[in-house]
Enzyme design. Structure first.
Site, PDB file in Angstrom:
ATOM      1  N   GLU A  42      -6.251   6.972  -1.017  1.00 50.08           N
ATOM      2  CA  GLU A  42      -6.268   5.788  -0.164  1.00 50.08           C
ATOM      3  C   GLU A  42      -6.789   4.579  -0.923  1.00 50.08           C
ATOM      4  O   GLU A  42      -6.220   3.487  -0.878  1.00 50.08           O
ATOM      5  CB  GLU A  42      -7.140   6.034   1.077  1.00 50.08           C
ATOM      6  N   HIS A  98       0.836  -1.202   0.000  1.00 55.87           N
ATOM      7  CA  HIS A  98       0.000   0.000   0.000  1.00 55.87           C
ATOM      8  C   HIS A  98       0.877   1.260   0.000  1.00 55.87           C
ATOM      9  O   HIS A  98       0.654   2.181  -0.794  1.00 55.87           O
ATOM     10  CB  HIS A  98      -0.912  -0.043   1.242  1.00 55.87           C
ATOM     11  N   GLU A  99       1.894   1.280   0.862  1.00 56.72           N
ATOM     12  CA  GLU A  99       2.771   2.464   0.936  1.00 56.72           C
ATOM     13  C   GLU A  99       3.581   2.618  -0.350  1.00 56.72           C
ATOM     14  O   GLU A  99       3.737   3.727  -0.868  1.00 56.72           O
ATOM     15  CB  GLU A  99       3.712   2.372   2.149  1.00 56.72           C
ATOM     16  N   HIS A 109       1.425   4.178  -2.945  1.00 62.15           N
ATOM     17  CA  HIS A 109       1.368   5.653  -2.890  1.00 62.15           C
ATOM     18  C   HIS A 109       2.545   6.257  -3.666  1.00 62.15           C
ATOM     19  O   HIS A 109       2.379   7.229  -4.397  1.00 62.15           O
ATOM     20  CB  HIS A 109       1.477   6.148  -1.437  1.00 62.15           C
TER      21      HIS A 109
HETATM   22 ZN    ZN Z   1      -2.422   5.179   2.465  1.00 63.86          ZN
END
Ligand code: ZN
Length: 276
Positions: free
Chosen positions: A209, A146-147, A150
């Site tokens: 997100e 997830h990071e 981003h």
């Molecule tokens: Zn996030």
């Protein structure tokens, strides 16, 4: 009359400036989701800025040595697997330039803070406080995916441009850095979710997100981790948020039931990338 002329003149100037900016900036598509984006800041400048800030962060928060530490070794193992599959995937889809300048690093730092982040250039930090929440390798793979999502989707660039305009009035990173170095550094740290150290908080938008969740699930799946773990990890995070000590990561990565439902709805798509 004079006032009206002044206003329309300003609008004209603003439009001219904006179109110049759009010409100078690069339009591209986010991998996996295909969303079109405009990056106002050259990504290379942010990668350069990340080298200094990541180095400074590690000086203040010395990373745990990999030798003889199973947790630090796990962070490295998961990070290496994910970065290898991300690079291969982007190369296969002619988007290799997104990570061409990346010099991946995966460091564990000792802190009770429940958090993790990735700066441009692939500079990852996992706080030891996160590990009891992610529990196992697949759980960690989702949060790291997830990071990294981003960073690969260049969300920091979009956030940085908005915050620079709002807080320093400058759109050019080098101008802001020269005129207001401390503020610019603080904006940079918060744009990448590492803002707690400087006290500035900038929550990721629902769009960012949701996009990072999708990328995280696809990246973990490509790296051999079952994406069905993703909603389970976030649920643990939400449960923890109801307790006495809300996890730091929840202040920059807002999550609710709707988010869990969105993650579950995306599961069949992520499963297509799953290589057990
Ligand atoms: Zn996030």
């Amino acid at each position: 009359m004079y006032r009206m002329k002044l206003v329309s003149g300003n609008v004209f100037l603003a439009c001219a400036f904006l179109s110049l900016l759009l010409t100078l900036s690069s339009c591209s598509k986010v991998p996996v989701t295909g969303r079109k984006q405009v990056n106002l800041i050259p990504e290379s400048q942010l990668v350069e800025m990340s080298l200094t800030n990541y180095g400074d962060f590690l000086k203040e928060n010395p990373p745990v040595s990999v030798s003889g530490n199973a947790d630090a070794a796990l962070v490295q193992k998961v990070g290496k697997k994910i970065s290898a599959s991300v690079e291969q995937f982007l190369k296969d889809h002619k988007m290799g330039d997104r990570v061409a300048d990346f010099k991946w690093e995966f460091n564990l730092v000792n802190s009770e803070t429940v958090n993790a982040w990735c700066m441009p250039g692939g500079k990852v930090v996992v706080y030891s406080g996160l590990l009891p929440v992610t529990k196992d390798e697949a759980g960690l793979a989702f949060v790291m995916g997830h990071e990294i999502g981003h960073a690969v989707a260049r969300h920091g660039n979009e956030r940085m441009s908005q915050a620079l305009m709002a807080q320093t009035g400058a759109v050019a990173l080098d101008v802001a850095t020269q005129n207001k170095p401390e503020e610019t550094r603080a904006i940079f740290m918060s744009a990448y979710g590492a803002g707690a150290t400087v006290g500035a908080l900038l929550p990721f938008s629902r769009l960012h997100e949701s996009e990072a969740d999708k990328l995280g699930m696809v990246f973990m799946a490509m790296s051999g981790y079952d994406p069905a773990e993703a909603p389970i990890v976030w649920q643990r995070m939400i449960d923890l948020n109801k307790g006495e000590k809300p996890p730091e990561i929840m202040s920059t990565h807002p999550a609710d039931e709707r988010r869990i439902n969105d993650i579950k709805a995306y599961l069949p798509e992520a499963m297509k990338y799953y290589k057990p």
